[in-house]
Design an enzyme around this catalytic site. Structure first.
Site, mmCIF file in Angstrom:
data_model
loop_
_atom_site.group_PDB
_atom_site.id
_atom_site.type_symbol
_atom_site.label_atom_id
_atom_site.label_comp_id
_atom_site.label_asym_id
_atom_site.label_seq_id
_atom_site.Cartn_x
_atom_site.Cartn_y
_atom_site.Cartn_z
ATOM 1 N N CYS A 145 -22.973 -36.987 6.345
ATOM 2 C CA CYS A 145 -22.478 -36.149 5.247
ATOM 3 C C CYS A 145 -23.279 -34.849 5.189
ATOM 4 O O CYS A 145 -24.509 -34.869 5.134
ATOM 5 C CB CYS A 145 -22.602 -36.887 3.898
ATOM 6 N N VAL B 249 -23.894 -36.444 23.966
ATOM 7 C CA VAL B 249 -23.769 -37.176 22.682
ATOM 8 C C VAL B 249 -22.839 -38.378 22.837
ATOM 9 O O VAL B 249 -22.431 -38.985 21.853
ATOM 10 C CB VAL B 249 -23.242 -36.216 21.584
ATOM 11 N N HIS C 216 -29.445 -33.852 21.525
ATOM 12 C CA HIS C 216 -28.472 -33.126 20.680
ATOM 13 C C HIS C 216 -27.776 -34.066 19.708
ATOM 14 O O HIS C 216 -26.701 -33.762 19.212
ATOM 15 C CB HIS C 216 -27.437 -32.405 21.560
HETATM 16 N N1 APR Z 1 -22.329 -34.477 38.941
HETATM 17 C C1 APR Z 1 -23.405 -33.728 38.606
HETATM 18 N N2 APR Z 1 -23.328 -32.511 38.009
HETATM 19 C C2 APR Z 1 -22.085 -32.051 37.750
HETATM 20 C C3 APR Z 1 -20.911 -32.764 38.069
HETATM 21 C C4 APR Z 1 -21.077 -34.029 38.688
HETATM 22 N N3 APR Z 1 -20.022 -34.787 39.036
HETATM 23 N N4 APR Z 1 -19.837 -32.015 37.696
HETATM 24 C C5 APR Z 1 -20.333 -30.871 37.151
HETATM 25 N N5 APR Z 1 -21.677 -30.889 37.200
HETATM 26 C C6 APR Z 1 -22.621 -29.869 36.733
HETATM 27 C C7 APR Z 1 -22.088 -28.455 36.700
HETATM 28 O O1 APR Z 1 -22.260 -27.842 37.971
HETATM 29 C C8 APR Z 1 -23.005 -27.819 35.644
HETATM 30 O O2 APR Z 1 -24.175 -27.304 36.231
HETATM 31 O O3 APR Z 1 -22.943 -30.185 35.403
HETATM 32 C C9 APR Z 1 -23.359 -28.987 34.728
HETATM 33 C C10 APR Z 1 -22.667 -28.943 33.386
HETATM 34 O O4 APR Z 1 -23.183 -27.840 32.697
HETATM 35 P P1 APR Z 1 -22.757 -27.609 31.164
HETATM 36 O O5 APR Z 1 -21.305 -27.831 31.015
HETATM 37 O O6 APR Z 1 -23.358 -26.314 30.745
HETATM 38 O O7 APR Z 1 -23.446 -28.812 30.394
HETATM 39 P P2 APR Z 1 -24.924 -28.892 29.829
HETATM 40 O O8 APR Z 1 -25.889 -28.253 30.748
HETATM 41 O O9 APR Z 1 -25.160 -30.296 29.455
HETATM 42 O O10 APR Z 1 -24.808 -28.009 28.475
HETATM 43 C C11 APR Z 1 -25.932 -28.028 27.621
HETATM 44 O O11 APR Z 1 -24.628 -26.847 25.954
HETATM 45 O O12 APR Z 1 -22.704 -26.523 24.780
HETATM 46 C C12 APR Z 1 -23.950 -27.093 24.724
HETATM 47 O O13 APR Z 1 -24.518 -28.926 23.392
HETATM 48 C C13 APR Z 1 -23.846 -28.591 24.568
HETATM 49 O O14 APR Z 1 -25.348 -30.271 25.419
HETATM 50 C C14 APR Z 1 -24.579 -29.144 25.771
HETATM 51 C C15 APR Z 1 -25.451 -27.983 26.193
#
Ligand code: APR
Length: 250
Positions: A128, A104, A120
């Site tokens: 609002c 986001v 998302h």
């Molecule tokens: N480059 C690429 N990938 C990376 C890096 C990097 N430098 N650093 C971390 N990662 C990877 C991690 O290994 C992990 O697999 O990015 C991923 C992050 O995963 P999440 O934190 O779960 O994020 P995301 O998959 O986008 O979550 C999905 O969950 O909480 C909700 O709405 C929120 O959009 C989010 C959704």
């Protein structure tokens, strides 16, 4: 150049329709913590207590003070990193058409990608809860928490809380584009949250090649990623762009 990397270059060079699906990991190198894994936000906060619509409706002041204000502080400082710029370069080179992002933070648009589906929603806007009026987040007066709309309703980020539906047009278009692509670049997502995590499966089921960029293996890596490139997006994407430029000029 590893075989997987060389295969990814060849695959992207031959692709007719390439789409990217990105998650929080692509913005980690912009200083925005991920949600899961090392330094993840959900390691500190229980998402069901602070990022669920029911929690917000029950106690908007706490959700604003614990989660939303913190997000605003981090996002206000964030700039596109070399990974975002790499995806924008791939669009400028005519290789990548659309980015479906779970993020986001608006960093894909700021890096220069022109077709970004914000799966998302977007933190750039507040909405609002009562009348759906919207205002840019940068213009919201945060001297009163939770901030209120002119109608008296409470403002909240124009993003999806857990327990809310994905914007219909974003979901439909993402499904259509995932079904029609011949390559999906999956960058920086743990692929744990539905329905975003079903996009690589839709792509694969329709014959696409899935290239995954992540420093860690995910549930996709062993199941459907044809070309898992293990590493940070901020390192791999600029290398991919450089190799694609060499390939295009060969
Ligand atoms: N480059 C690429 N990938 C990376 C890096 C990097 N430098 N650093 C971390 N990662 C990877 C991690 O290994 C992990 O697999 O990015 C991923 C992050 O995963 P999440 O934190 O779960 O994020 P995301 O998959 O986008 O979550 C999905 O969950 O909480 C909700 O709405 C929120 O959009 C989010 C959704």
């Amino acid at each position: 150049m590893s075989d997987l990397f060389a295969d990814a270059v060849e695959t992207l060079a031959k692709a007719k329709k390439t789409v990217a699906l990105t998650g929080a990991g692509i913005s980690v190198e912009s200083g925005i913590p991920p949600f899961r894994g090392k330094g993840g936000l959900w390691e500190k906060l229980d998402p069901m207590k602070y990022a669920h619509i029911d929690a917000f409706l029950e106690d908007p002041e706490t959700v604003w003070n614990v989660l939303i204000k913190e997000m605003k502080m981090v996002l206000d400082k964030a700039r596109p990193n070399t990974a975002h710029i790499g995806l924008a370069d791939l669009e400028r080179m005519g290789i990548l058409q659309t980015v479906i992002t779970q993020n986001v933070d608006g960093l894909h648009q700021r890096a220069g990608n022109s077709d970004v589906i914000e799966f998302h929603g977007s933190f750039a806007w507040q909405r609002c809860q009562t009348c759906d009026w919207t205002i840019e987040t940068s213009r919201v007066d945060l001297s009163e928490i939770p901030p209120r709309c002119r109608c008296g309703g409470i403002l909240r980020p124009d993003c999806i809380f857990f327990g809310e539906m994905i914007p219909h047009d974003a979901l439909l278009r993402s499904q259509q584009i995932s079904a029609a692509c011949d390559v999906m670049l999956v960058v920086g997502t743990s692929a744990t949250v539905q329905p975003a995590a079903s996009m690589p499966f839709i792509a694969r089921d329709n014959g696409a090649v899935v290239i995954e960029i992540n420093p860690e293996p995910t549930s996709l890596t062993r199941r459907i990623s044809n070309l898992p490139l293990l590493g940070a997006a901020g390192t791999i994407l600029p290398r991919l762009v450089k190799a694609m430029r060499r390939h295009q000029n060969a």
